[in-house]
Write a protein that holds these residues in place. Structure first.
Motif, mmCIF file in Angstrom:
data_model
loop_
_atom_site.group_PDB
_atom_site.id
_atom_site.type_symbol
_atom_site.label_atom_id
_atom_site.label_comp_id
_atom_site.label_asym_id
_atom_site.label_seq_id
_atom_site.Cartn_x
_atom_site.Cartn_y
_atom_site.Cartn_z
ATOM 1 N N ASN A 178 0.805 -1.220 0.000
ATOM 2 C CA ASN A 178 0.000 0.000 0.000
ATOM 3 C C ASN A 178 0.842 1.275 0.000
ATOM 4 O O ASN A 178 0.369 2.324 0.402
ATOM 5 N N VAL A 179 2.079 1.192 -0.451
ATOM 6 C CA VAL A 179 2.960 2.354 -0.491
ATOM 7 C C VAL A 179 3.600 2.473 -1.876
ATOM 8 O O VAL A 179 3.723 1.487 -2.597
ATOM 9 N N GLN A 200 8.718 9.710 -11.139
ATOM 10 C CA GLN A 200 7.653 8.769 -11.478
ATOM 11 C C GLN A 200 7.342 7.938 -10.241
ATOM 12 O O GLN A 200 8.177 7.799 -9.352
ATOM 13 N N ASN A 201 6.156 7.357 -10.224
ATOM 14 C CA ASN A 201 5.817 6.420 -9.159
ATOM 15 C C ASN A 201 6.531 5.102 -9.400
ATOM 16 O O ASN A 201 6.650 4.650 -10.538
ATOM 17 N N LEU A 202 6.995 4.508 -8.325
ATOM 18 C CA LEU A 202 7.587 3.174 -8.370
ATOM 19 C C LEU A 202 6.695 2.286 -7.516
ATOM 20 O O LEU A 202 6.817 2.242 -6.295
ATOM 21 N N GLU A 203 5.776 1.634 -8.175
ATOM 22 C CA GLU A 203 4.833 0.741 -7.500
ATOM 23 C C GLU A 203 5.534 -0.588 -7.218
ATOM 24 O O GLU A 203 6.197 -1.140 -8.094
ATOM 25 N N GLU A 243 7.086 6.219 4.389
ATOM 26 C CA GLU A 243 5.943 5.301 4.479
ATOM 27 C C GLU A 243 6.334 3.853 4.205
ATOM 28 O O GLU A 243 5.903 2.936 4.908
ATOM 29 N N PHE A 244 7.141 3.635 3.177
ATOM 30 C CA PHE A 244 7.593 2.284 2.830
ATOM 31 C C PHE A 244 8.464 1.717 3.949
ATOM 32 O O PHE A 244 8.238 0.614 4.437
ATOM 33 N N LEU A 245 9.442 2.495 4.364
ATOM 34 C CA LEU A 245 10.363 2.049 5.407
ATOM 35 C C LEU A 245 9.657 1.865 6.741
ATOM 36 O O LEU A 245 9.945 0.920 7.472
ATOM 37 N N SER A 246 8.719 2.735 7.055
ATOM 38 C CA SER A 246 7.952 2.589 8.301
ATOM 39 C C SER A 246 7.106 1.327 8.275
ATOM 40 O O SER A 246 7.022 0.602 9.271
ATOM 41 N N ALA A 247 6.482 1.054 7.122
ATOM 42 C CA ALA A 247 5.638 -0.142 6.997
ATOM 43 C C ALA A 247 6.458 -1.420 7.198
ATOM 44 O O ALA A 247 5.920 -2.441 7.613
#
Length: 171
Positions: A14-15, A34-37, A115-119
């Protein structure tokens, strides 16, 4: 903060990270973020390396150069993409990639809000040294089809379990 991710866990879905795709014509100019999904890696084996900061001595002089130098060795072991991530903005990560000439070999990704690292439970507070409260721990992980198969998180200074030699041995 979330519990630290572990071997067998799935990467958070979800990040979104940000990055500036490599463009040989933009060596002296900023790229367009760009977004990196993470879904991009659902059918791949990838190495994700987290560092406290771009251009910092250990990150810039040791960690990133070792992964860049052994990129072909990682590919031979089935790694399809190598991603470096830190809590910075995509322009800094783009500039760092250009400075170190990683070109199209390593994706230089930004997790500006952490957000990614926290998750993944891989945040550390470095306010005591003036780096801020939301910084990446130094780590390397291997994810195969979004499942973590190796995780090396440094407990002190320097590069050991998060280094390219440890990752290559785990592959």
């Amino acid at each position: 903060m979330a519990q630290q991710i572990s071997v067998g866990s799935s990467l958070p879905s979800n990040v979104t990270l940000k990055y500036c795709p490599y463009d040989a014509e933009l060596q002296n100019a900023c790229g367009i973020p760009q977004n990196l999904e993470l879904d991009r890696f659902k059918d791949k084996k990838v190495v994700i390396v987290g560092v406290p900061g771009a251009f910092t001595p250990t990150c810039n002089n040791t960690h990133l150069p070792e992964f860049h130098a052994h990129y072909e060795d990682l590919k031979k072991k089935g790694v399809e993409e190598v991603i470096f991530v830190t809590t910075s903005d995509p322009f800094v990560m783009d500039a760092w990639g250009k400075w170190t000439k990683t070109n199209d070999k390593i994706i230089m990704a930004a997790d500006g809000n952490g957000e990614f690292l926290s998750a993944m439970g891989l945040i550390q507070d470095l306010t005591s040294v003036g780096f801020g409260a939301v910084r990446s721990k130094r780590f390397a992980l291997v994810a195969d089809h979004l499942k973590v198969t190796y995780l090396g998180v440094e407990s002190g200074h320097g590069v050991s379990v998060s280094g390219v030699k440890a990752v290559l041995e785990a592959l």
